[in-house]
Design an enzyme around this catalytic site. Structure first.
Site, short mmCIF file in Angstrom:
data_model
loop_
_atom_site.label_atom_id
_atom_site.label_comp_id
_atom_site.label_asym_id
_atom_site.label_seq_id
_atom_site.Cartn_x
_atom_site.Cartn_y
_atom_site.Cartn_z
N LYS A 129 -47.43 3.87 -7.29
CA LYS A 129 -46.94 4.86 -6.33
C LYS A 129 -46.01 4.17 -5.34
CE LYS A 129 -47.56 9.35 -5.59
NZ LYS A 129 -47.67 10.40 -6.61
N ASP A 169 -42.08 13.07 -5.60
CA ASP A 169 -43.33 13.50 -4.94
C ASP A 169 -42.87 14.27 -3.71
OD1 ASP A 169 -46.41 13.06 -5.04
OD2 ASP A 169 -45.95 12.56 -2.97
#
Length: 448
Positions: A129, A169
């Site tokens: 991430k 995201d």
């Protein structure tokens, strides 16, 4: 519930000491370790190999500054992060988040969750991430471009189609992905599938935009079906109004549900007649305005300041799709009081541990994020496959693959919960099913 296994308790105490100022990461780790107790007890070789100690420590954390120049000619500096958490089953895969709340702890929590989520898809992708505390809201296209180019100038040194493949995201949509991909291509002089969520003209996949929201509903439908229920004729409340919420609304409606509420960070709208999705898409995707604009064209609808109140709207099914820890114990009790019978998470860890305990103690069907919202990364992996083949599938082909993957994820969660005597506990089922594949790969690789 608390960790009782001595080995896991010692590991978690060490995690707490090392990451004392990262509550989201600690919350995610504790939930997973609680679920893994019966598995670790059945496999003493994991302790001997220090498997859990390695599992909770990222393989690599990259932190860098991102200087850029705004439209007034003033130099701004943001922070950039990429956490490459675990590559046991494939290259690191996970989104980039641009939001003022981003710091190392948020990225580590998201990367840790991504390890298990990606494993559940059955596809060969590890967990990672990244992101920045940059806020794209209110910025011009030129400012966003200059930031993205600076961000990718550093990130490009650490990623690649067979190493680490980021995606979008919160705060990172088609515009941001395009700017970053252009910069990567310029720096590396290669056209590879190093980012997913790309535009259709340069290697993107059909159905990627819809994937997380559609996948959430496919998982929820499988969970409902296994328990003798469905979306048909049911009232649905969905928090958020971004990509996930919009396409969850679309698919829930197609499956026969009536979505009556959506929200953003300022407040929520309630439309007893059912949300007019075309209007919401115009407001959020085209005009980039706040959700309250909805009542200007729908006077019968209501707008309420503050987004927490959305959980007081009576519904049969709740799909939290906004952000982490948005649904607390009080909100969970409100859903129970209004006879909600199913909750599935479209955002990452949107329910607090206390809220989950309320759901489980009241027999509410609960689909955890790492299982229920895996549709986005699953379709990203399908995009990687198409890029590798220099080929593209039709929308219906990708959608059918997505549906099959999400139904398969539910089956894995269901089977694991039954195998360990916790039938219906899909939190435990998801954690165990996701862990088993990663654990086997890590054991096969030796101490690395």
């Amino acid at each position: 519930m608390a960790i009782s296994n001595g080995y896991l308790k010692n590991v978690f105490e060490q995690v707490q000491k090392r990451n004392a100022n990262e509550p989201e990461f600690l919350q995610a780790v504790e939930e997973v370790l609680e679920s893994l107790e019966p598995v670790v007890e059945a496999h003493p070789e994991y302790e001997a190999a220090g498997l859990i100690e390695r599992l909770v420590e990222p393989e690599r954390v990259i932190y860098f500054r991102v200087p850029w120049v705004d439209d007034n000619g003033k130099t701004q500096v943001n922070r950039g992060f990429r956490v490459q958490f675990n590559s046991a089953i494939g290259p690191y895969k996970g989104g980039l988040r641009f939001h003022p709340s981003v710091y190392q702890g948020i990225i580590k929590f998201l990367g840790f969750e991504q390890v298990f989520k990606n494993s559940l898809t059955g596809l060969p992708i590890g967990g990672g991430k990244g992101g920045s505390d940059f806020d794209p809201k209110g910025k011009s296209d030129g400012e966003v471009m200059r930031f993205c180019q600076s961000f990718m100038t550093e990130l490009s040194k650490h990623i690649g189609a067979d190493t680490d493949v980021p995606a979008g995201d919160i705060g990172v949509g088609a515009r941001e992905i395009g700017f970053m991909y252009g910069q990567y291509k310029r720096l590396r002089n290669e056209f590879t599938g190093v980012l997913t969520g790309k535009g259709l003209t340069y290697g993107g996949s059909l159905a990627r935009t819809e994937a997380t929201g559609f996948g959430l509903c496919y998982f929820t439908e499988a969970m409902l079906k296994a328990n003798g229920k469905s979306f048909d004729g049911k009232t649905v409340v969905i928090s958020g109004s971004g990509n996930v919420a919009i396409y969850a609304t679309k698919k829930a409606t197609e499956l026969g549900g009536k979505v009556v509420a959506l929200s953003d960070s300022n407040g929520y709208i309630y439309d007893k007649n059912g949300i007019d999705l075309d209007c919401v898409k115009q407001i959020k995707e085209v005009e980039r305005k706040r959700i309250k604009e909805y009542v200007n064209t729908h006077p019968e609808a209501e707008y309420h300041e503050g987004c927490k109140g959305i959980w007081t709207v009576p519904c049969d099914i709740a799909l939290p799709c906004a952000t982490q820890n948005e649904l607390d114990e009080e909100s969970a009790k409100a859903l129970v009081a209004n006879n909600c019978f199913a909750v599935a998470e479209g955002a990452n860890m949107p329910s607090t541990p206390e809220a989950i305990a309320v759901f489980q103690s009241n027999g509410i069907l609960f689909g955890p994020a790492k299982a229920a919202n895996a549709g986005g990364v699953a379709t990203s992996a399908l995009e990687m496959s198409q890029n590798s083949m220099r080929y593209s599938w039709t929308f219906d082909e990708v959608d059918a693959k997505l549906k099959g993957i999400m139904e398969g994820i539910f089956e894995k969660c269901d089977s694991a919960s039954k195998e360990y005597g916790k039938e219906g506990n899909y939190v435990m089922g998801a954690n165990i099913a996701g862990f088993q594949k990663v654990a086997e790969a890590m054991m096969a690789h030796g101490i690395v």
